[in-house]
Every structure is written in structure tokens, then in C-alpha cells.
Design an enzyme around this catalytic site. Sequence first.
Site, short mmCIF file in Angstrom:
data_model
loop_
_atom_site.label_atom_id
_atom_site.label_comp_id
_atom_site.label_asym_id
_atom_site.label_seq_id
_atom_site.Cartn_x
_atom_site.Cartn_y
_atom_site.Cartn_z
N CYS A 79 0.82 -1.21 0.00
CA CYS A 79 0.00 0.00 0.00
C CYS A 79 0.85 1.25 0.00
CB CYS A 79 -0.89 0.07 1.23
SG CYS A 79 -2.13 -1.16 1.26
N GLY A 105 1.95 -0.26 -5.07
CA GLY A 105 0.71 -0.99 -5.33
C GLY A 105 0.17 -0.68 -6.69
N ASN A 182 -2.00 1.38 5.30
CA ASN A 182 -0.82 0.66 4.82
C ASN A 182 -0.35 -0.22 5.98
OD1 ASN A 182 2.62 1.65 3.95
ND2 ASN A 182 1.57 -0.29 3.67
N GLY A 183 -0.36 -1.53 5.80
CA GLY A 183 0.08 -2.42 6.86
C GLY A 183 -0.75 -3.67 6.89
N TYR A 325 14.52 -2.70 -0.55
CA TYR A 325 13.89 -2.85 -1.87
C TYR A 325 12.68 -1.96 -2.11
CZ TYR A 325 11.12 -4.97 -5.58
OH TYR A 325 10.37 -5.17 -6.70
#
Lengths: 540, 543
Positions: A79, A105, A182-183, A325
Site C-alpha cells: 500500500c 501498489g 498501509n500495513g 527494496y
Amino acid sequence: MGIVAAATTAAATCTSRLLHHHATYHRHQLRYSASPFPLSLHCGSGRREAAARALLPDRVTPFSYGVDEDADDHPREECGLVGVVGDPDASSLCYLGLQKLQHRGEEGAGIVAVGGDGKLKSVTGLGLVADVFGDPSRLASLPGPAAIGHVRYSTAGAAASLRNVQPFLAGYRFGQVAVAHNGNLVNYQALRNKLEARGSIFNTSSDTEVILHLIATSLSRPLLARVCDACERLAGSYSLLFLTADKLFAVRDPHGFRPLVMGRRRNGAVVFASETCALDLIDATYEREVEPGEVVMVDRRDMSVASACLLPHRPRRACVFEHIYFSLPNSVVFSHAVHERRTAFGQALAEESPAPGADVVIPVPDSGFYAALGFARASGLEFQQGLIRWHYSGRSFIQPTQAIRDLAVKLKLAPVRGVITGKSVVVVDDSLVRGTTSSKIVRLLRDAGAREVHMRIASPPVVGSCLYGIDTPSEGELISNRMDMDGVRREIGSDSLAFLSLGKLHSIYGEESRDYCDACFSRKYPVLPTLADPAAEPEE
Amino acid sequence: MGIVAAAAATTATSRLLYRYAAAGSDRHNRHHLRYYASPYPLSLRCGSGRREAAARALLPDRVTPFSYGVDEDADDHPREECGVIGVVGDPDASSLCYLGLQKLQHRGEEGAGIVAVGGDGKLKSVTGLGLVADVFADPSRLASLPGPAAIGHVRYSTAGAAASLRNVQPFLAGYRFGQVAVAHNGNLVNYQALRNKLEARGSIFNTSSDTEVILHLIATSLSRPLLARVCDACERLAGAYSLLFLTADKLFAVRDPHGFRPLVMGRRRNGAVVFASETCALDLIDATYEREVEPGEVVVVDRRDMSVASACLVPHRPRRACVFEHIYFSLPNSVVFSHAVHERRTAFGQALAEESPAPGADVVIPVPDSGFYAALGFARASGLEFQQGLIRWHYSGRSFIQPTQAIRDLAVKLKLAPVRGVITGKSVVVVDDSLVRGTTSSKIVRLLRDAGAREVHMRIASPPVVGSCLYGIDTPSEGELISNRMDLDGVRREIGSDSLAFLSLDKLHSIYGEESGNYCDACFSRKYPVLPTLADPAAELED
């Protein structure tokens, strides 16, 4: 229950720290305690931990991406968030910011904006940001001075579905509230069971929806306290943006797993985003991180900014893979420049595992670039670009025959023969997960005439799945779980293979290494999933 | 008229024979043909003052077909305008074309198409606007093209004035002897003259593309057999053309006598013959690069027995390969005009550092992606640190004009982002492959300064662009070329850099050495190998 100031030392420390950071703001310091449902876990409890470990998910990617899936087995961030308050172009700025976060995303995107009338409007869709908002009228339907936006893959939601695209928008007894997350919530199922037992219904398979229910069912007042109450029942990772008729809230979980930063535009508008690259694009100056456990509230009417802390305080555990990354190299994440971290990983790798006798160092583009530069610099070897990534996207589909499918794999990455033929090549990648990408790269390089291929991975072996918002393959698919290093080397077909060691990774971070979550390399999980207890009734 | 062997072609034939002997394949199937006696020789004598002066007035003032929104703002590189691929002798010919076209997507993003010949000898066509992957996103579109031979095309338009499905190639036409499809990379400078003559004779045109005249010339040719007809048609053309023709039983690959645009030949392990604009497409579909199609060569492959024959167009003309293919257009992993593109670009960067060093600078960064190898070469030759200081954002998707100018200004930055830690406080050398209108360069300089660069030294790894291209590249009009309007220091002030230098034309020539005469550098030198023919509407075709 009212808002009370507790005298606990931990809270005082947290408050003092926040006070220092917030000197330039009109600030209301709030701390809410007395949640009726504290769900904290005692880390280290042997029996509970052993039982919880059995629940580690065996995760499967939601659906096949055809050649994309074959071509790239990196774990995927799931996300990205942007919020803007106090700017008449809030939704357009969200749109641009989301495009800059597209790497976080690609499955769906959405924006919710609040209009002059205080009503929240939502536009969501499946696909890339530029496709979802390809029709200009979609963005034009979202005027107003505040907006939040979201890009996503799913973590707990099992399928690509428009219903799972955020931000989610709900009406409840005190108005409307939108949320972008987000998570990943490790106690999602337990919470859902309790809420359903109480009579709540769910429209999506997303873990985020429970947050809206917790806000709606909270007995606290006012909304800030309600938000704190809801969040303090959550376990796992969450960076959240909430939007209401007159306020925007930014929340970060007490561990600080996923990034969330704050910035400001010259006109005074406040901006929140997952990464600073989105702030940079829309000319917002990065100010600071949203602190772990912090709730920032911006009132769009007077642009006042207030801050509160979630309880209890928890040790910081930022996701180290954001540096390895996920985030863009031009972002500042967890107060570190990402490109500097990656260069350091590459340099350390060259110190730990040099490739004496090699001729050239090449990156796996694009994310292996800085590590390869670092490796080349530290080793004194020539740096070159030996693999070209093909960047056109567009819809893919499964090719008609296996022979054609095999060729399509090569579309994404092409060797530069003049750099490779006859050489002993060190190829540097940021991580190795299932080994599928690495074995294809080794084969590509050998087919292009490389004399030797030395694979160097600028992070430790991935041995654990992520519980906190990253879609990792199941543990059985992680090649470093199934084989020792020489087995992996044989499997991918390289002449040699080396990873950055966990010890070296820690030493790069020095004293703050404990502030990072490295569970995917160490299997030390800061928060373990709660056992779902379907029979339990919520306390009234 | 019959096919005759003329002594004038002996040298070319011998050279071709030699190359085939080295390849050692299908020797017994090779027939050397040279066709002469075209009734309409359209050659121009270079150097004719009056004709040249008159023709120069016809140099196009070209406008890009339509706005690309932020894409147009973000990148003012000249654009390649076509990629071609052909496969014969493989049951998956159309799928291989599809993959090869995806690899040639950088040569054209506006439209794509494939024509395949089925087992029944009928030609079928699928074309569409947009990226290759979008045009063929529906699996049934590719599935409708079975058969052992196919040709494909990606494009922007050169002479066709608008994006239109009708202008998407390959073009397919029926004529009295069957069906023929054509895919074209290049630009015909005598298109209008030919069209006028053909229309005067009664031909009608369905498109605004210059390529359509080729089909008419084949249909109206009095020559026999088809190979001679193809030669006859091509010998009336002037300008740049790399062409693939597909008929019921043959695939033809033709390259213009100057060899402006690339065209290479390869072979798969199963014996299938493949033609493509660049070797990167051959590599993808596991075809081994054999050789270039020679300038002025017509290769014909018979799909029934896989025999390969070759003929030469006359008259022979001096070779003039497009140097910009090495500077910017082709992919760095391709071999173009028998040179590895990445090696050429590295050499340009090294030469630039020798000619125009930036003493006192801290770091060299490329304008990604095409400036990469030149910057590596520059850094190596100068001894400065190489870094990646600009990140290109690679997501595509439909763009549109943003609602307000303030937002439009921000969207420009979406494509390229600075890496502050590499730039802040530094004296930065930023290397790009070319500079055309200066819009990209001025944005980059501003980006770098906003990110805190102490100094910005712009280095361009090719000479100043002063001329429009007539041969298949969409260049801005000459009035838009900044190096036509200002001297070096004027350009430097306009883009806002602390210093600016280009690779000189002389240095570019010295990199190529003896073969520099084999390249077209008209965009830098204004020396045009072929000038446009004056349209003469009153002329009647001789019968």
C-alpha cells in the site's frame, strides 16, 4: 470515561519527546488511556508464542500476473498513502502523489475528498493510478480542500476486487469517515469475530474495515479519542489516514513498521505520505516522520495541528526491507536516504564476500543499482550496465504455447552482450526470495556468453514470511528455508553465491539496529498473531 | 523487359556472394538477381545548385501529430517512427511477431499491427491504436492469426498527419494477382510527386500515409514476376525505406540503397527466417543474428521451400545509415549497422570528456535512461565519480491534461526525480545523449538546482541538432531547434546551466573513422543525401 492525564513515566517520556519535535505548532497534547479492550501481547511468552507461530500464514499471491509473476519474485509492498489538507487542489495533488507511489501498489487506487459542503466523495478503481483517473471527470468530481488517497495490493483481502480498493468510506452516527491503510492487522480475525458477535456486518474481506467498525462502536468522545480508542485495539502494522468533514488524521502504529511522513506546502497545506518522493513531487517540504504511536490531527478549518500518543508505548520496529527494496531510492525513509542505505549494503557485501578475479560488476536493474555501485566501488571492479530492463507496461496475458511463454520471460530483462561475453561477471541484486528471478538471470548471462557468474545478494537470506503488510511467498516457497547456501547456489546455477550477513546488516545500522524489524531474515517477530477466539463475547 | 545481368552490379553481387559464403547456408538456393530498366528513374544529382536550393524550400515544418500531455512536456527527444518484424517458416509466426514488436515498442507507441498468412494462403490482419500489449490484450486477436508467416509493425506517423487506425500498418491490399501486405520504416521524400502521378492515372488512396504509394506502385507495375515488380516499385522510391512485404507464399525484405534505417536478418534453430529493425527483437525470440539486409538489397524467402534469394536495386547509392540510431533510438543491447549500440554511446561519452572536460566537478550523472552509457564513458575518461542522480519513473498509463497550470507544472516532475544525497552541495556534470528544443534540459537543470546542486555542467554526447530529418524521424521544425536560434552560450543561458558543451561533429566523425562517410548526419550538418522531389501535378505517368 473521560480523557485523563496519566502520570506514567513512559507516557511522560513520549510526551516530552513529542513536545520537543512540535515546538513550531499550535499543539494540544493528548493521551488517552482506559481502553476497555487492551490487546497487548507479552512478548516472550513461550506457550503463547509457540501456539501463535502455528498460525503463521501460508500465503498465496491473490492472482497470477502472467509474465510479470514469472519475471519478478521480489516481495511486494502492499500500500501507499497520500493525504492533503488545506489546499484547493487537494485531490489533484493526491493523484500526483499516488502516481509517485505506484511502486507500492498496482492493483487498485482511490481518492476520497471532502467538498465545501462537508460531504465526503469517493472515486476508486482497479488498475494503475493513471488508468483509474484516466477520465478527467473522475478527478474533477473531487473538488475541495482536503483529500486522502491510496494505492494497493491486498494483504488480507484474498482477491482483486473493487470493493477492497481504499480509501473506505463509511457513514456512522456522527457523520462520515474515510480511511486509508498501509500495513496488516495480525489480530484482524479476532477483532472481526468479536464485532460480528456484537452485530457488525462486513462488506469487504479487507482487514482495514474493522477499523471503521471500531470507531463506530467506540464509546469514547470526541473523535480524536474515538480514533485513539480504536487504534489501541489494533495489533500489527498500520499507517493510517482518516478523513472526516473537518479533520484529517494521520496515525502510525506504536512499532512504526510502515513509513509515514509529514510535509508542508508553501501555502501552508499539510501533506502526509508513505514516502518523501511523493512530497517532493507536489512541492511539499519534508518536515518529519509521524512518530510511532502518534496520532496527528489537522483541522482543515483553522489548519491547527494537534498530536496524541497511543498507549502503551512499544519498541520501534521499522521495516528494514523498505531500505532494501520497497521504497524509491530518492526517498527519505525512517530518516535515512534510501540510496545511501543501499550503497552501504553493497559496500559491506563487497567487504564480506568479494569476488576476486571477476572482471565486471553489474546490477539487476532497477533496484539492485545502488548496491552494485557500492560493491564496485568497495571492490575496485569496473561497474557496468549489463542488463537492460524493458519498461513498457500494458496488459499482459498468458501466451498460447509454453514455447512462447518461455520466450516472454526474457522480455523484461535483456543482456548487453558486449559487457558480458567472455567475462567473469558479478551480478548484484537486492534480495533473493524464491530464486526464480536469480536462476533466470544466471541463465540469461550464461546464454550471453558469460565466462563466470557470481551472484551477490545485498541482504540476508529471506527465511520468514511477513505479517506486517508485505506479500511474501509462503515459508515453504522461500528457497533459503529449503536449502543451505550451496544448495541455493546450485539451484540458481551460479558459480558462487553470497548474501549480506545479518550481523553485517546490524552493524551498518549500529545502535539503532534494534529499531528495525528484520523478522523476514531472523524470524524474530515483534508482534505475533492473536489466536482467534470465536466464542468470546466483547465486554460491555 | 527481362532480367539482365549488368556489369555495373558485379561488385555488389560479389560482395553479397562473399557474405553468403561466410554464412554457409542455403547456398544452392540462392539466385542473384538485379533488375534494371525502370522507366521512371527518380535519382537526384546531388550538388545541383538550383534544384537543391529549390528543394530546400520544401523542407518540412513538421508538427507532432497530437499532444501527448505530460509526455510531450517531459521529453523532447526526436522520435523514431517505426519498427518492423517478419517471421517466415515457423508455426508460431504471429506470436513471435507479437513478442518482437513488444521489444521494438520504443520505436513507436501509437499503433501496432500484424498480418499473417494462413494455411489457405489468405492474409489476415489485426491492427490497433496504442501499445502492442494493449492492441493484442485480447488473446483471441492473436489466436486469429495462425500460420507459418507473418509481418508486424509498430509506429508513430511521419507523413500521416493524424493518429488514425487507418494509418496503422501493416497495410493489406488485394490486387489482380492476389494479396500483398507491407510494413515500412522510413519516409519517402518523393511521396507527394508519386501520389500526384498515381492519382492522375486513376489510383485512389485510403490513408494519408506515404507507405500506401508503394502498394499502388506494385499494382501498377508492368514487370513480372513479383520480385521484379517489387524491385520496379522500390526503384521509383526516394528517401528512406526498410520494408517487409508478405504475400501468400513469400516474404520480402527490402532496404533502401542508402540504408538509412536498420534492417537485420536472423534465423531460429528450426530454420525459420526472421527480419527485424533491431537485433534485440531477434534475441528475444531466440533467432541468431546473421547479417544486415544490405542497402539496396531485396531478400525474398519462399515459405514453401524456405529458399532464400536476393536481388539488388539499381542504381547503387552511397551508404548513409542514420547516426542517431546509435546516439538515441535503438536499444543499447542491440547491434545496429554492425555496431553494438552501448559501445558507440560509451565512446561518445569518452570523446566528450576528452573534448570538454568539467574540471572541478564532483560527480557525473546520466539523464536516464538513454544518457547512461555516455555518462559512464564520460566518468571513466574524466576520472570523476559516476552516480545515479536522477530516477526515471517508468509507469505508463493514460495521461491527460491536468486541470490547472499549477498542477501541470508539478506533473512535469513526475517523470524524473532527483536523488538529493547525490546532488546537494555538489558540482554536477549531467550527461544527455542529445539536445533538441532544450525543454528537457532546462527542466533538468532546474530540478538539479532545486535539489541543491552547487553547479550544473551540461554535457551533450552528440553535436547540436540543426536540421530536421527527412528520412523517418519526427524532429521538431527547424525553427524550434534551439541550436538553430542561438549560439552555444545562448543555449547555455536558455537552459540555465553553468556550462554547456556538445560532442563536436569532427569528433563524431573521427570515432567512426573511415566509415564516417557511410552515415547520415544531416540533422547535425544539414547535408541531406536525398532532397525532396518537387511535386509536379501536371505530369502524366509514361505508359
